[in-house]
Design an enzyme around this catalytic site. Structure first.
Site, short mmCIF file in Angstrom:
data_model
loop_
_atom_site.label_atom_id
_atom_site.label_comp_id
_atom_site.label_asym_id
_atom_site.label_seq_id
_atom_site.Cartn_x
_atom_site.Cartn_y
_atom_site.Cartn_z
N GLN B 112 0.87 -1.27 -0.08
CA GLN B 112 0.07 -0.06 -0.04
C GLN B 112 0.86 1.26 0.03
O GLN B 112 1.65 1.43 0.87
CB GLN B 112 -0.92 -0.14 1.42
CG GLN B 112 -1.58 1.19 1.57
CD GLN B 112 -2.24 1.52 2.96
OE1 GLN B 112 -3.38 0.68 3.14
NE2 GLN B 112 -1.63 1.90 3.85
N SER B 115 0.96 6.34 2.86
CA SER B 115 1.65 7.37 3.85
C SER B 115 2.95 8.20 2.83
O SER B 115 3.58 7.43 2.18
CB SER B 115 2.14 6.70 4.94
OG SER B 115 0.91 6.28 5.75
N SER B 147 4.86 -1.82 4.39
CA SER B 147 5.25 -3.17 4.57
C SER B 147 5.01 -3.99 3.32
O SER B 147 4.10 -3.77 2.54
CB SER B 147 4.15 -3.80 5.55
OG SER B 147 3.11 -3.56 5.62
N GLU B 230 -9.60 -1.75 6.63
CA GLU B 230 -8.20 -1.93 7.49
C GLU B 230 -8.92 -1.93 8.79
O GLU B 230 -8.46 -2.85 9.79
CB GLU B 230 -7.24 -0.98 7.33
CG GLU B 230 -6.23 -0.81 8.24
CD GLU B 230 -5.35 0.33 7.91
OE1 GLU B 230 -5.60 1.37 7.96
OE2 GLU B 230 -4.08 0.06 8.22
N GLU B 363 -3.84 10.02 19.14
CA GLU B 363 -4.24 11.49 19.33
C GLU B 363 -5.48 11.57 18.22
O GLU B 363 -6.50 12.02 18.47
CB GLU B 363 -3.17 12.39 18.91
CG GLU B 363 -2.27 12.92 19.92
CD GLU B 363 -1.35 11.64 20.38
OE1 GLU B 363 -1.01 10.74 19.40
OE2 GLU B 363 -0.90 11.44 21.68
#
Lengths: 371, 393
Positions: B112, B115, B147, B230, B363
């Site tokens: 994936q 990010s 990953s 996910e 957070e």
């Protein structure tokens, strides 16, 4: 595995109790009453106990009760906690009723089941299931009782007082009429305004023996274990009110040109509290389900210790957050937050502190203390 | 014929035609896919039968009992858990026919590319550019925390196709060929010494428009399907008491009385209590899901787990006293999966730090609980209607 959810019957019961409390027990009424000589509202108790049958939930039908069980009793306690309701439910419908069920005292159960009377168990509110059998009251050869018990919950309005005492042959449980000669009740000024405490003094009071040395310690322990386990549900209700009320307030209250609840510093505290309360709900339901099974084995004892160790602290944290996040209004007498803070803090000490229950876990979970 | 009966019939037919004892592993997996028994809730022809998802567990169990090979799902978690549901929802028939079968059999694994170094919690701010050139796109940028990039054949990729639009609207979703010469994969060594993840550098990578998933500019919406799946994949398993990290700490406590102190005892009891309550919370969530009443506890379990894992792993290092000063092995290795319980206390302490960062920081999770569960207002957003190219970076 325990059933950790609420059945539809339990949800119906919750709705009925909540409706009564909304009508008869708004925070303003609790506040108005809490400094009077009669902090308990007899009309509220009559409605709950007689009309809804809430006091007799765990009493079998043949003794005039509803023949339901402790899961349902726990749901009532959640709602009473949510309303910080001034009722003798914990002392009478939980502690005293469990003792009478253990003793098989049908004639004393009937008026409780019908909601005509309440009873009290003469132990300090801080009594815990792991303590030794109390030695503050003794029975003489004639069967009259003498001694004192301090900080007894729900004593003031009780028609019958159940007294653990050391008899001639060892620990025993007695019933004393509240009008008996030699019985005196002295109210204390209690931290929790919604659960008054009183000291009991007995001077040769005539008593009826309900259980002797063979069964009395086990019956008392079962009652304290049931009280501690179900108190977790009351603490859950207290915590839920505190969170919901705080969230409502922070959606309305504006400072710096925006709702206070939009600041992350505030939101994150509430998210953490919500998570703690989700844990408290699972732990409280687990304890109620274990107690409802009637099994007093290690799994039930462990479920109670986990629930009381966790929920006692969670309710206090919720109430403290409620006061802090309300700002100035949270420090006033006018706002009901203090009723919940006082209830939560007193409940934390009631029927064993979280520390006492964690210490019990050391034995129950085989995590021994250092030598 | 009820769905359950039909599914059972299909299993019998598959086993009759392809005896697991004598059939090649890959041949069996392909046959299972073609029989619609790969994921029964997928449509016919795409590895499924359009049957209720709840029937899958019985199929898996029946085939396992017959000695059939499985598709080693742990080696292709991104493909099975994230790429496949997205391709099913947004893929063209050609894309579905091309990708789903080898994905399921494990012949082709996936990673994936979401990010970026400059877009973590604020994923929609991503800056990897995809520029159209006829019927292909040219992609340049850098992705991180990937990953399986070093073994994957394909990647799901989101990239910016219109910098002039506000950040959520200028993104498009692609399937990226990891063998393209413009793709460079470098291991990303982490604080444990090993490299579970990669950095992926994309330089002039060519992607045919036929490998676009969803419409141009719709990438953020398509990515929500991926990310929601996910979250579904996390949680839902029953844990026994003392399952997980608390079991290791408790065993050390019991086995080594010489390590016990009063301070550690108090903290151990608090940790044990916390672990038991998290377990009960998870069990309550599982019971709600079983009744089809998903509770909001799901979003919170990860938050609770991270807090618990960090507390317990820190306690374990302290409990071990002098042994807590050691560390198993700093050698840079490439593990297939995280083995929390199989390694030493120092590893657990360090790896647990990632639990409150990966897959949504604690957070961000607190924001989600506060806004979606408690209904608290969002912080004022200054970046919502600003073209991406004008945002501060």
């Amino acid at each position: 595995m325990s059933d950790l959810l609420y059945s539809s019957v339990e949800e119906d019961l919750r709705a009925a109790v909540r409706a009564v409390l909304t009508d008869h027990c708004p925070p303003s009424a609790v506040l108005a009453r809490c400094e009077t000589p009669a902090p308990y509202d007899p009309r509220l108790w009559r409605t709950l106990a007689r009309e809804l049958g809430a006091a007799g939930l765990q009493i079998p039908e043949e003794h005039g009760g509803a023949g339901a069980g402790l899961r349902e009793t726990a749901v009532v306690l959640e709602e009473l906690g949510r309303a910080a309701a001034p009722t003798p439910y914990l002392g009478s419908a939980v502690l005293a009723t469990t003792v009478l069920l253990g003793c098989g005292a049908a004639d004393l159960l009937a008026p409780l089941a019908a909601g005509e009377q309440s009873a009290a168990l003469a132990v300090p509110l801080t009594a815990d299931p792991w303590a030794d059998f109390p030695a503050g009251v003794r029975a003489d050869a004639a069967g009259t009782l003498s001694g004192t018990v301090t900080s007894v919950p729900d004593l003031a309005g009780a028609a019958t007082v159940l007294v653990p005492a050391l008899g001639q042959d060892g620990p025993a449980l007695y019933a004393v009429e509240s009008t008996a000669a030699g019985l005196a009740r002295t109210p204390r000024t209690s931290l929790d305004l919604t659960r008054p405490l009183a000291d009991l003094t007995l001077h040769g009071a005539p008593a009826r023996r309900l259980a002797g040395p063979d069964t009395a310690p086990g019956i008392l322990r079962r009652a304290l274990l049931t009280g501690a386990g179900l108190l977790a549900s009351e603490q859950l209700g207290v915590a839920e009110w505190c969170l919901a009320t705080t969230v409502d307030h922070l959606k309305q209250r504006h400072q710096f040109g925006r709702p206070v609840g939009s600041f992350q510093a505030v939101k994150h505290r509430l998210a953490d509290l919500w998570l703690d309360i989700a844990g408290a709900r699972a732990a409280a339901r687990n304890a109620a389900d274990a107690l409802a099974s009637g099994d007093d084995g290690p799994e039930t004892v462990l479920a109670v210790a986990v629930a009381q160790a966790y929920c006692g602290d969670t309710a206090v944290r919720a109430a403290e957050e409620c006061v802090q996040l309300h700002g100035g209004i949270g420090m006033t007498w006018e706002h009901p937050a203090h009723l919940y803070l006082k209830r939560a803090k007193a409940d934390q000490l009631a029927l064993g502190t979280p520390g006492r229950h964690r210490a019990a876990l050391a034995g129950l979970a085989d995590l021994p203390a250092p030598a | 014929m009820s769905a359950a009966v039909e599914v059972r019939e299909r299993v019998r037919e598959l086993l009759a035609a392809h005896d697991p004892a004598t059939t090649d592993r890959l041949d069996f997996l392909r046959a299972r896919f073609d029989a619609g028994l790969a994921w029964v809730h997928f449509p016919e022809g795409l590895g499924g039968l359009g049957a209720p998802r709840s029937l899958q567990a019985a199929v898996d169990a029946e085939l396992a009992a017959a000695g059939a090979p499985d598709n080693n799902p742990r080696a292709n978690g991104i493909g099975l858990g994230m790429a496949a549901p997205t391709i099913l929802r947004y893929g063209t028939p050609e894309q579905q026919a091309r990708f789903l079968r080898p994905l399921w059999t494990g012949e082709e694994t996936w990673c994936q590319l979401f990010s970026e170094p400059g877009a973590g919690s604020d994923l929609a701010a991503l800056g990897t550019r995809a520029v159209p050139d006829g019927d292909t796109w040219t992609v340049d940028g850098q992705k991180v925390w990937t990953s399986g990039a070093h073994t994957a054949r394909w990647a799901i990729l989101i990239a910016r196709t219109d910098p002039g639009l506000p950040k959520h609207r200028g993104i498009t979703y692609f399937i990226c060929d990891m063998t393209d010469p413009g793709v460079e994969v470098r291991p990303l060594r982490q604080i444990t010494g090993e490299a579970e993840f990669n950095e992926v550098f994309l330089s002039g990578v060519r992607i045919p428009d036929a490998h676009r998933l969803g419409e141009v500019g719709e990438g953020w919406r398509v990515a929500q399907t991926t990310l929601n799946n996910e979250r579904v994949a996390i949680g839902g398993q029953r844990t026994p008491r003392e399952g997980g990290m608390i079991g290791i700490v408790a065993a050390t406590w019991r086995d080594r009385p010489e390590l016990r102190t009063h301070d550690l005892h108090q903290r151990l009891l608090r940790g044990w209590l916390q672990a038991e309550v998290v377990r009960l919370t998870g069990e309550r969530l599982r019971q709600q899901l079983a009744l089809g009443q998903p509770g909001p506890e799901g979003a919170a379990m990860k938050l609770a787990f991270a807090r618990l894992a960090q507390e317990l792993s820190g306690l374990e290092v302290e409990l071990l006293a002098e042994d807590g000063l050691g560390y198993g092995d700093w050698t840079m290795v490439r593990p297939d999966q995280v083995d929390f319980l199989g390694r030493d206390a120092g590893y657990r302490y360090l790896r647990a730090k990632g639990n409150s960062i990966e897959g949504g920081t604690s957070e961000i999770l607190r924001n989600i609980i506060a806004e979606r569960v408690l209904g608290l207002p969002a912080e004022p957003r200054t970046d919502k209607d600003v073209p991406w190219k004008d945002l501060a970076r």
